[in-house]
Motif scaffolding. Structure first.
Motif, short mmCIF file in Angstrom:
data_model
loop_
_atom_site.label_atom_id
_atom_site.label_comp_id
_atom_site.label_asym_id
_atom_site.label_seq_id
_atom_site.Cartn_x
_atom_site.Cartn_y
_atom_site.Cartn_z
N THR A 62 0.86 -1.17 0.00
CA THR A 62 0.00 0.00 0.00
C THR A 62 0.90 1.22 0.00
N VAL A 63 0.73 2.09 -1.00
CA VAL A 63 1.61 3.24 -1.16
C VAL A 63 0.81 4.53 -1.20
N VAL A 64 1.51 5.64 -0.95
CA VAL A 64 0.94 6.98 -1.05
C VAL A 64 1.73 7.72 -2.12
N THR A 65 1.02 8.28 -3.10
CA THR A 65 1.70 9.02 -4.16
C THR A 65 1.93 10.46 -3.71
N SER A 66 2.74 11.17 -4.49
CA SER A 66 3.01 12.57 -4.15
C SER A 66 1.76 13.44 -4.32
N GLY A 67 0.79 12.96 -5.09
CA GLY A 67 -0.48 13.68 -5.24
C GLY A 67 -1.47 13.39 -4.13
N GLY A 68 -1.13 12.46 -3.24
CA GLY A 68 -2.00 12.14 -2.12
C GLY A 68 -2.89 10.94 -2.33
N LEU A 69 -2.76 10.26 -3.47
CA LEU A 69 -3.57 9.06 -3.72
C LEU A 69 -2.99 7.88 -2.95
N VAL A 70 -3.87 7.10 -2.33
CA VAL A 70 -3.46 5.90 -1.62
C VAL A 70 -3.99 4.72 -2.40
N GLY A 71 -3.11 3.77 -2.66
CA GLY A 71 -3.54 2.61 -3.43
C GLY A 71 -2.62 1.42 -3.20
N LYS A 72 -3.03 0.31 -3.79
CA LYS A 72 -2.27 -0.93 -3.66
C LYS A 72 -1.56 -1.22 -4.97
N VAL A 73 -0.28 -1.57 -4.87
CA VAL A 73 0.51 -1.87 -6.06
C VAL A 73 0.06 -3.21 -6.62
N THR A 74 -0.37 -3.21 -7.89
CA THR A 74 -0.80 -4.45 -8.53
C THR A 74 0.26 -5.02 -9.46
N LYS A 75 1.14 -4.15 -9.92
CA LYS A 75 2.20 -4.61 -10.81
C LYS A 75 3.44 -3.76 -10.55
N ALA A 76 4.50 -4.43 -10.14
CA ALA A 76 5.77 -3.73 -9.89
C ALA A 76 6.83 -4.32 -10.80
N VAL A 77 7.30 -3.50 -11.69
CA VAL A 77 8.34 -3.92 -12.64
C VAL A 77 9.65 -3.33 -12.14
N ASP A 78 10.76 -3.95 -12.51
CA ASP A 78 12.06 -3.45 -12.08
C ASP A 78 12.36 -2.06 -12.63
N GLY A 79 11.66 -1.66 -13.65
CA GLY A 79 11.89 -0.35 -14.27
C GLY A 79 11.36 0.79 -13.42
N GLU A 80 10.88 1.81 -14.10
CA GLU A 80 10.48 3.04 -13.44
C GLU A 80 8.99 3.07 -13.06
N ASP A 81 8.12 2.36 -13.80
CA ASP A 81 6.68 2.47 -13.60
C ASP A 81 6.12 1.42 -12.66
N LEU A 82 5.07 1.81 -11.93
CA LEU A 82 4.29 0.91 -11.07
C LEU A 82 2.84 1.03 -11.50
N GLU A 83 2.09 -0.04 -11.34
CA GLU A 83 0.65 0.02 -11.57
C GLU A 83 -0.01 -0.04 -10.20
N VAL A 84 -0.79 1.00 -9.88
CA VAL A 84 -1.40 1.13 -8.56
C VAL A 84 -2.91 1.14 -8.71
N GLU A 85 -3.59 0.30 -7.92
CA GLU A 85 -5.05 0.26 -7.93
C GLU A 85 -5.54 1.21 -6.83
N ILE A 86 -6.21 2.30 -7.24
CA ILE A 86 -6.66 3.30 -6.28
C ILE A 86 -8.12 3.11 -5.89
N ALA A 87 -8.86 2.34 -6.67
CA ALA A 87 -10.25 1.98 -6.36
C ALA A 87 -10.51 0.65 -7.04
N GLN A 88 -11.64 0.03 -6.71
CA GLN A 88 -11.99 -1.26 -7.30
C GLN A 88 -12.06 -1.12 -8.81
N GLY A 89 -11.11 -1.75 -9.52
CA GLY A 89 -11.11 -1.72 -10.98
C GLY A 89 -10.47 -0.48 -11.59
N THR A 90 -9.97 0.44 -10.78
CA THR A 90 -9.33 1.65 -11.30
C THR A 90 -7.83 1.56 -11.03
#
Length: 114
Positions: A62-90
């Motif tokens: 569970t992470v907090v972004t610099s914009g204040g969004l709280v979400g769960k990481v669904t996909k973490a790649v070794d690179g720069e991008d993460l996929e974060v689920e901030i709501a059900q299906g979003t």
């Protein structure tokens, strides 16, 4: 008008030794040491801890972004991008640099159950 002539001094200026030079630069050296101890060193430690936190993000955290969004990481790649689920299906893509805090670390999920 009363003008007094200025005469040059005959005596030679005293030569500066190494001790005098050290005494003149001591306050500057002291300030550099104080700045290093109080400002630069703690900042370097903070940056190192932030980089370690960002590189340790895994799926399920569970992470907090610099914009204040709280979400769960669904996909973490070794690179720069993460996929974060901030709501059900979003799901949104966030760069690792955009993460300010990891609220809860979870145990990695093993999808390959035998």
């Amino acid at each position: 008008m009363f003008v007094t002539p200025a005469f040059a001094q005959d005596a030679a200026a005293p030569s500066m030794g190494a001790g005098d030079l050290l005494i003149q630069f001591a306050p500057i050296l002291l300030l550099v040491v104080i700045f290093w101890l109080l400002i630069f060193r703690p900042q370097q430690k903070r940056m190192k801890a932030q980089q370690a936190m960002l590189s340790a993000i895994t799926r399920g955290d569970t992470v907090v972004t610099s914009g204040g969004l709280v979400g769960k990481v669904t996909k973490a790649v070794d690179g720069e991008d993460l996929e974060v689920e901030i709501a059900q299906g979003t799901r949104v893509r966030v760069t690792r640099g955009g993460i300010t805090d990891v609220r809860s670390k979870s145990t990695p999920v093993n999808d390959n159950k035998s």
